[in-house]
Each structure stands twice: as structure tokens, then as C-alpha cells.
Design a protein around this motif. Structure first.
Motif, mmCIF file in Angstrom:
data_model
loop_
_atom_site.group_PDB
_atom_site.id
_atom_site.type_symbol
_atom_site.label_atom_id
_atom_site.label_comp_id
_atom_site.label_asym_id
_atom_site.label_seq_id
_atom_site.Cartn_x
_atom_site.Cartn_y
_atom_site.Cartn_z
ATOM 1 N N ALA A 94 51.564 50.672 24.403
ATOM 2 C CA ALA A 94 51.228 51.115 22.991
ATOM 3 C C ALA A 94 49.934 51.735 23.053
ATOM 4 O O ALA A 94 49.506 52.509 22.272
ATOM 5 C CB ALA A 94 51.321 49.937 22.005
ATOM 6 N N ASN A 101 66.402 50.037 19.487
ATOM 7 C CA ASN A 101 65.338 49.638 20.666
ATOM 8 C C ASN A 101 65.298 48.217 20.822
ATOM 9 O O ASN A 101 65.995 47.434 19.949
ATOM 10 C CB ASN A 101 63.867 50.117 20.038
ATOM 11 C CG ASN A 101 62.858 50.066 20.960
ATOM 12 O OD1 ASN A 101 63.005 50.156 22.147
ATOM 13 N ND2 ASN A 101 61.623 49.700 20.565
ATOM 14 N N GLY A 143 46.457 45.746 16.243
ATOM 15 C CA GLY A 143 47.739 45.984 16.945
ATOM 16 C C GLY A 143 48.547 47.010 16.278
ATOM 17 O O GLY A 143 49.904 47.131 16.301
ATOM 18 N N SER A 153 51.935 42.781 26.693
ATOM 19 C CA SER A 153 52.935 43.861 26.249
ATOM 20 C C SER A 153 52.285 45.163 25.432
ATOM 21 O O SER A 153 53.053 46.045 25.334
ATOM 22 C CB SER A 153 53.909 43.175 25.593
ATOM 23 O OG SER A 153 53.479 42.695 23.963
ATOM 24 N N PHE A 154 51.324 45.009 24.983
ATOM 25 C CA PHE A 154 50.535 46.053 24.489
ATOM 26 C C PHE A 154 50.096 47.280 25.180
ATOM 27 O O PHE A 154 49.513 48.374 24.579
ATOM 28 C CB PHE A 154 49.418 45.614 23.497
ATOM 29 C CG PHE A 154 49.844 45.179 22.144
ATOM 30 C CD1 PHE A 154 51.059 44.652 22.036
ATOM 31 C CD2 PHE A 154 48.741 44.576 21.173
ATOM 32 C CE1 PHE A 154 51.497 44.164 20.676
ATOM 33 C CE2 PHE A 154 49.111 43.930 19.899
ATOM 34 C CZ PHE A 154 50.556 44.023 19.818
ATOM 35 N N ASP A 169 67.069 44.669 25.113
ATOM 36 C CA ASP A 169 66.687 43.682 26.082
ATOM 37 C C ASP A 169 66.795 42.253 25.304
ATOM 38 O O ASP A 169 67.380 41.401 25.968
ATOM 39 C CB ASP A 169 65.513 43.901 26.783
ATOM 40 C CG ASP A 169 64.358 43.995 25.932
ATOM 41 O OD1 ASP A 169 64.322 44.897 24.973
ATOM 42 O OD2 ASP A 169 63.574 43.330 26.021
ATOM 43 N N HIS A 180 59.786 50.848 10.972
ATOM 44 C CA HIS A 180 59.293 49.826 10.469
ATOM 45 C C HIS A 180 58.108 49.317 11.339
ATOM 46 O O HIS A 180 58.417 49.589 12.618
ATOM 47 C CB HIS A 180 60.240 48.831 10.449
ATOM 48 C CG HIS A 180 59.747 47.478 9.683
ATOM 49 N ND1 HIS A 180 59.542 47.485 8.179
ATOM 50 C CD2 HIS A 180 59.480 46.145 10.023
ATOM 51 C CE1 HIS A 180 59.241 46.721 7.794
ATOM 52 N NE2 HIS A 180 59.091 45.626 8.807
ATOM 53 N N VAL A 181 57.129 48.718 10.859
ATOM 54 C CA VAL A 181 56.029 48.279 11.848
ATOM 55 C C VAL A 181 56.663 47.290 12.650
ATOM 56 O O VAL A 181 57.600 46.510 12.639
ATOM 57 C CB VAL A 181 54.837 47.689 10.775
ATOM 58 C CG1 VAL A 181 55.394 46.350 10.129
ATOM 59 C CG2 VAL A 181 53.558 47.065 11.806
ATOM 60 N N ASP A 182 56.370 47.270 14.055
ATOM 61 C CA ASP A 182 56.565 46.504 15.121
ATOM 62 C C ASP A 182 58.065 46.863 15.450
ATOM 63 O O ASP A 182 58.512 46.160 16.528
ATOM 64 C CB ASP A 182 56.477 44.975 14.526
ATOM 65 C CG ASP A 182 55.256 44.471 14.545
ATOM 66 O OD1 ASP A 182 54.195 45.111 15.384
ATOM 67 O OD2 ASP A 182 55.189 43.319 14.095
ATOM 68 N N ALA A 183 58.501 47.986 15.441
ATOM 69 C CA ALA A 183 59.988 48.359 15.588
ATOM 70 C C ALA A 183 59.685 48.761 17.122
ATOM 71 O O ALA A 183 60.742 48.721 17.908
ATOM 72 C CB ALA A 183 60.436 49.380 14.944
ATOM 73 N N SER A 191 65.026 50.381 25.648
ATOM 74 C CA SER A 191 64.083 49.153 25.534
ATOM 75 C C SER A 191 62.783 49.964 26.084
ATOM 76 O O SER A 191 62.829 50.387 27.158
ATOM 77 C CB SER A 191 64.546 48.114 26.533
ATOM 78 O OG SER A 191 63.405 47.518 26.758
ATOM 79 N N GLY A 192 61.898 50.191 24.777
ATOM 80 C CA GLY A 192 60.840 50.654 25.315
ATOM 81 C C GLY A 192 60.135 50.188 26.300
ATOM 82 O O GLY A 192 59.214 50.499 27.099
ATOM 83 N N LEU A 193 59.886 48.698 26.082
ATOM 84 C CA LEU A 193 59.017 47.816 27.079
ATOM 85 C C LEU A 193 59.461 47.861 28.493
ATOM 86 O O LEU A 193 58.668 48.154 29.399
ATOM 87 C CB LEU A 193 59.293 46.323 26.571
ATOM 88 C CG LEU A 193 58.042 45.350 27.282
ATOM 89 C CD1 LEU A 193 56.688 45.798 26.614
ATOM 90 C CD2 LEU A 193 58.476 44.091 26.488
ATOM 91 N N LYS A 249 57.401 51.426 18.172
ATOM 92 C CA LYS A 249 57.193 52.742 18.337
ATOM 93 C C LYS A 249 56.155 53.299 19.330
ATOM 94 O O LYS A 249 56.408 53.977 20.159
ATOM 95 C CB LYS A 249 56.951 53.328 16.882
ATOM 96 C CG LYS A 249 57.747 53.284 15.647
ATOM 97 C CD LYS A 249 57.278 53.838 14.417
ATOM 98 C CE LYS A 249 56.428 52.885 13.864
ATOM 99 N NZ LYS A 249 56.581 51.444 13.584
HETATM 100 P P1 GDP Z 1 55.110 49.539 16.523
HETATM 101 O O1 GDP Z 1 54.347 48.999 15.379
HETATM 102 O O2 GDP Z 1 56.421 50.045 16.111
HETATM 103 O O3 GDP Z 1 54.137 50.761 17.173
HETATM 104 O O4 GDP Z 1 55.439 48.438 17.422
HETATM 105 P P2 GDP Z 1 54.662 48.124 18.916
HETATM 106 O O5 GDP Z 1 55.122 49.287 20.101
HETATM 107 O O6 GDP Z 1 53.434 47.930 18.592
HETATM 108 O O7 GDP Z 1 55.622 46.971 19.427
HETATM 109 C C1 GDP Z 1 55.572 45.983 18.724
HETATM 110 C C2 GDP Z 1 55.723 44.579 19.340
HETATM 111 O O8 GDP Z 1 57.272 44.481 19.913
HETATM 112 C C3 GDP Z 1 54.783 44.340 20.485
HETATM 113 O O9 GDP Z 1 54.749 42.952 20.774
HETATM 114 C C4 GDP Z 1 55.767 44.950 21.817
HETATM 115 O O10 GDP Z 1 55.417 44.512 22.977
HETATM 116 C C5 GDP Z 1 57.080 44.645 21.563
HETATM 117 N N1 GDP Z 1 58.255 45.457 21.939
HETATM 118 C C6 GDP Z 1 57.904 46.965 21.830
HETATM 119 N N2 GDP Z 1 59.357 47.384 22.560
HETATM 120 C C7 GDP Z 1 59.875 46.277 23.179
HETATM 121 C C8 GDP Z 1 61.179 46.183 23.949
HETATM 122 O O11 GDP Z 1 61.801 47.397 24.156
HETATM 123 N N3 GDP Z 1 61.725 45.260 24.007
HETATM 124 C C9 GDP Z 1 60.941 44.075 23.735
HETATM 125 N N4 GDP Z 1 61.401 42.908 24.135
HETATM 126 N N5 GDP Z 1 59.889 43.835 23.125
HETATM 127 C C10 GDP Z 1 59.327 44.977 22.548
#
Ligand code: GDP
Length: 456
Positions: free
Chosen positions: A83, A179, A96, A79-80, A182, A41-44, A218-220, A46
Motif C-alpha cells: 500500500a 478482492n 493507513g 501487510s502495508f 484468500d 470502500h475504505v480497507d477494501a 488477492s492483492g496481498l 485498493k
Molecule cells: P484501502 O483502504 O482500500 O486502500 O485498503 P488497504 O490496501 O490499505 O488494505 C486494507 C487492509 O486489508 C490492510 O491491512 C491490508 O493488508 C489488507 N489486505 C489488502 N489486500 C488483501 C488481500 O488480498 N488479502 C488479505 N487477506 N488482506 C488484504
């Protein structure tokens, strides 16, 4: 042919090239190659996850990372920064979201991995299909944050649709990243709750239990990506592999190199020299520089001027390779995305009508005869009509339940006839599974996936 190739040529009794011996000779000491698609899903998370993984593996240089850090600070979206490793164009950054299927390489102990980064935004599912169509294995990313997993998993979210899509495109092995753990203090209960829900669903979607591995991450913060966790709350209950180990343990796909040559085109572009290039996947067989190929469905002959994999030139490419082929003897406008290149002596089937066994997803309105759809076959996208409802099947044993049903409702299984707006190149699934899968979409949603049973 090089003298090396000639040595192999005489190794078979009938004097012909033994493709398997040749493959072993050319590629024997290379790591197995895996094409991996990332879905969810978007914002997961990835992009963040994969960006971080690439950074931690040293695939991104410090200077680039520093630049991303500065730019993301300026925009107040720090945090981006990870990404952005994956999102290369400015437009994507400002919105984004990841829009096109990017490509990145990294290695594990036993595998060389090409990452196909699929976009999660709803409008971009067609892009994702072309990425997933090339994939051997998948990483499904879900957000463990309370409420967020539920949004992505329940109606409207893309978690289910993506998983169904990749499965119907032939991906059988999945790493499921639970994911952002945290955000829930590394809760074991939350992890287990999500695993249970996904297990049931993925089994229904056709994934074998042993081919799916769940990984808390946790990707972050980079927890459990390329090395064991350091976070005490996670260490207390998790003893399994990190994401990189799960990827390493994926089985490499079989390479059907003894079958007749077939290649699906997913890009056509002007090269630097004379002639033009097509990029795509060698589905079956072997292709040599100098070979003649038939471009289908038009059935035009062309010659292979040169071959390359990741910009390294090759004299021969094998089933399973993603390759760039420079063609001559044909005009560029006569080759398009979705075409199939094949051996003129053993051509692919061409027709505008075929029979398929389909599985219907969660649709609002039942399918009746004459129902309009958009057909996806490899990279081909073509308007089509369900022109006949042949039979409805029993979902559990595949037997005919009802002949000539008047309609097909959601979550059912059926044999139907499909008429395409023009002839396409395809194969019966039992003959060539790579070219025997189709997907049907309506108004931006996937309504069914299936296998070609007869070319009419
Ligand atoms: P995508 O749409 O699946 O590619 O998602 P993004 O990688 O753009 O992340 C979406 C949001 O989730 C961003 O604001 C990231 O900073 C946040 N985020 C991504 N991974 C994590 C994580 O492991 N922990 C936390 N707390 N936030 C995260």
C-alpha cells in the motif's frame, strides 16, 4: 509550428490544419492512453492491490520496496508494504489511508495507463471526485471477506456511492475486483454471491452488463493480478482473464478533437520559469503553443507559452490529454481551479443559473424549492440552491410525470433549476458531455447527479 505541422496544414482543401490528420501524424504509433480510477470502500484493499500490481510490473525499484518492507516491519504493519507504494506522505502512512489523488503509470499490451488512486475515506470524497472526473475507466474493489463486503455495500458503506459517482462523472467501463478471496479459501460460491449482488446494483446505476467484468483476486498474495492464478483452489473454477488483461481490453475513449477547444483546470501552480502553469484535461479540440485562450467564467484573455504532458514538452495537445499549460498575459490570481480555458472565437457558456435533469440518490429528507447544495462541476466546488422544481420524471422512460412538484423524494428523477452563488463556465450536455455533468452534495454526501439541459 514545426515543419511537420506545416505539412499537415496543407493537407486539407481549405488550407487549414486537419486536426485528425495531425493527431494521427503526432500520435499514430503510440499506445492508446487510459486514465483509470480505483474506487471502493475504505480497507477494501485498493492501495495494496495497486501497489502490488505496480511492483509485479516492475514499476517500483527493489531499493524502495526494501525500504518500505523495513519500515512496515518496524511499525508492526507489514501487510502495508505494498500500500505504501501508493501512499507517499508520512501522514497517510501513519493513518493507513490514502488521502490525495496520486498518479502512477504502467503499460499493458495495447494501453498506456495512468492510475488515479482515489481515497476511500469518507471525508475525502471531494478529492475522489476530482480524480474520477479525469477518469476514462474504473476499477471497483470490494472485500470478499464475510461481513466486510456487506459493510461496504450496505447503507453507510462507500461501494455504492463510489460506483454511482464515477458513473455520473462519465465512466462507463468497470473492472470489479472481488478482492481478498484468500480469506474465504477462494470460494466460488462467495464470489458468485457477491457478483450477483453487484450485477443488479451496477445495472441500476447505469452500467451496461457487457462493460463490467468481475475478477477474483488477492492483492496481498498477488493472485490473478498480472498473470493467471497459481492457486489450485482458484484454478479449479476460474478460467477468465487476470486483472491486467481486463484493463488491456478496456476500450480507449473517443477523442473529440474536431470540436472547439475547451480545457478544464484542476490545478494552478507556479512553474519553474516565467509565467505560471495550469494543469487539467483537454476536454475537446486541440491546443497549440502560441494560441490565445479565454479563461472563463471571468473571460480574461491569455496566451499559451508552452505545453507539456507528464513533463515532456509538446507543441500541440489534443482532446483526451491531461496537460500542463504555461500561460502568460494574465495574473496567476485570476485563474482558479474549476475554470475553463476555451477558444476565444468559440467560447464556453457562462451563467449562474441553469436547468438540469437529475437523478436523486438515497436521501433522508425530500428536496423542496430553495434546498441548499454544494455543486460539483468538473473540479469546481460552489454553493448553490435548487431554485425551481420544474418537473418530476418517470424513471423508466424519462417522460414528465408531474409538473411543478412540491417536493422530490429519494431515488426519483427530475428537471430542476439550479442557481449558483456566482457565474460558472459550463455547457449543455447534448453539446459537450464533458462539461455538461454536475453533482450535488449536502453535508459530505452526494444527493444527486445530473446533466445540464439548458443554460439560463
Ligand atoms: P484501502 O483502504 O482500500 O486502500 O485498503 P488497504 O490496501 O490499505 O488494505 C486494507 C487492509 O486489508 C490492510 O491491512 C491490508 O493488508 C489488507 N489486505 C489488502 N489486500 C488483501 C488481500 O488480498 N488479502 C488479505 N487477506 N488482506 C488484504
Amino acid at each position: 509550428l514545426s515543419s511537420d505541422g506545416d505539412d499537415v496544414r496543407v493537407s486539407r482543401k481549405d488550407g487549414k490544419i486537419d486536426p485528425e490528420a495531425r493527431f494521427k501524424k503526432e500520435r499514430g504509433d503510440e499506445k492508446d492512453h487510459l486514465y483509470m480510477v480505483v474506487i471502493g470502500h475504505v480497507d477494501a484493499g485498493k492501495s495494496t492491490l495497486m501497489g502490488r500490481l505496480l511492483c509485479d510490473l516492475g514499476q517500483v525499484n527493489k531499493k524502495t520496496m526494501h525500504k518500505y518492507e523495513q519500515e512496515s516491519k518496524k511499525l508492526g504493519k507489514q501487510s502495508f508494504m505494498y500500500a505504501w507504494v501508493l501512499d507517499e506522505t508520512g501522514e497517510e502512512r501513519n493513518r493507513g489511508i490514502t488521502m490525495d489523488v496520486g498518479r502512477y503509470q504502467f503499460e499493458t499490451k495495447t494501453k498506456e495507463v495512468t492510475l488515479l488512486d482515489a481515497p476511500g475515506h469518507k471525508d475525502f470524497i471531494p478529492n475522489m471526485i476530482s480524480g474520477a472526473g479525469q477518469a476514462d475507466v474504473g476499477v471497483l474493489v470490494v472485500d470478499a471477506t464475510r461481513g466486510e463486503f456487506e459493510t461496504g455495500f450496505d447503507l453507510g458503506g462507500q461501494t455504492r456511492e463510489h460506483a454511482l459517482l464515477v458513473r455520473s462523472l462519465g465512466v462507463t467501463q468497470l473492472a470489479v475486483v472481488i478482492n481478498k478471496l484468500d480469506t474465504v479459501s477462494w470460494s466460488k460460491d462467495r464470489f458468485e454471491e457477491i457478483v450477483q449482488k453487484l450485477k443488479t446494483f451496477l445495472k441500476q446505476a447505469g452500467f451496461k452488463e457487457n462493460d463490467v467484468t468481475f475478477v477474483p483476486c488477492s492483492g496481498l498474495t498477488g493472485q490473478n493480478l498480472v498473470k493467471p492464478p497459481t492457486e489450485n483452489e482458484l484454478l479449479e473454477w476460474y478460467k477468465g482473464p487476470c486483472l491486467l488483461e481486463v484493463i488491456d481490453k478496456f476500450r480507449a475513449p473517443a477523442r473529440p478533437i474536431t470540436k472547439p477547444f475547451k480545457f478544464s483546470v484542476n490545478d494552478v501552480f507556479k512553474g519553474t520559469g516565467t509565467g505560471f502553469c495550469v494543469a487539467g484535461r483537454v476536454e475537446t479540440g486541440v491546443l497549440n503553443t502560441g494560441d490565445k485562450v479565454l479563461v472563463c467564467p471571468n473571460k480574461d484573455l491569455a496566451a499559451v507559452k508552452s505545453l507539456a504532458i507528464e513533463e515532456v514538452s509538446k507543441v500541440v495537445v489534443f482532446a483526451g490529454d491531461q496537460a500542463t499549460v504555461t500561460l502568460s498575459g494574465i495574473e496567476m490570481q485570476n485563474v482558479s481551479v474549476g475554470n475553463i480555458l476555451c477558444d476565444p472565437g468559440n467560447p464556453v457558456q457562462v451563467s449562474s443559473r441553469f436547468e438540469a435533469r437529475i437523478v436523486i440518490f438515497n436521501i433522508a429528507v425530500p428536496i423542496t424549492k430553495g434546498y441548499s447544495v454544494v455543486l460539483h462541476h468538473q473540479s469546481l466546488v460552489e454553493p448553490a440552491v435548487i431554485s425551481k422544481l420544474t418537473s418530476q420524471l418517470n424513471k423508466s422512460n424519462g417522460e414528465v410525470q408531474k409538473k411543478h412538484p412540491r417536493f422530490l423524494s429519494k431515488n426519483s428523477s427530475a428537471i430542476v433549476e439550479i442557481s449558483v452563488s456566482k457565474p460558472i463556465a459550463l455547457e449543455v450536455y447534448s453539446e459537450c458531455k464533458e462539461l455538461g455533468r454536475v453533482m450535488l452534495r449536502v453535508g459530505g454526501a452526494t444527493i444527486a447527479a445530473g446533466l445540464v439541459t439548458k443554460v439560463l
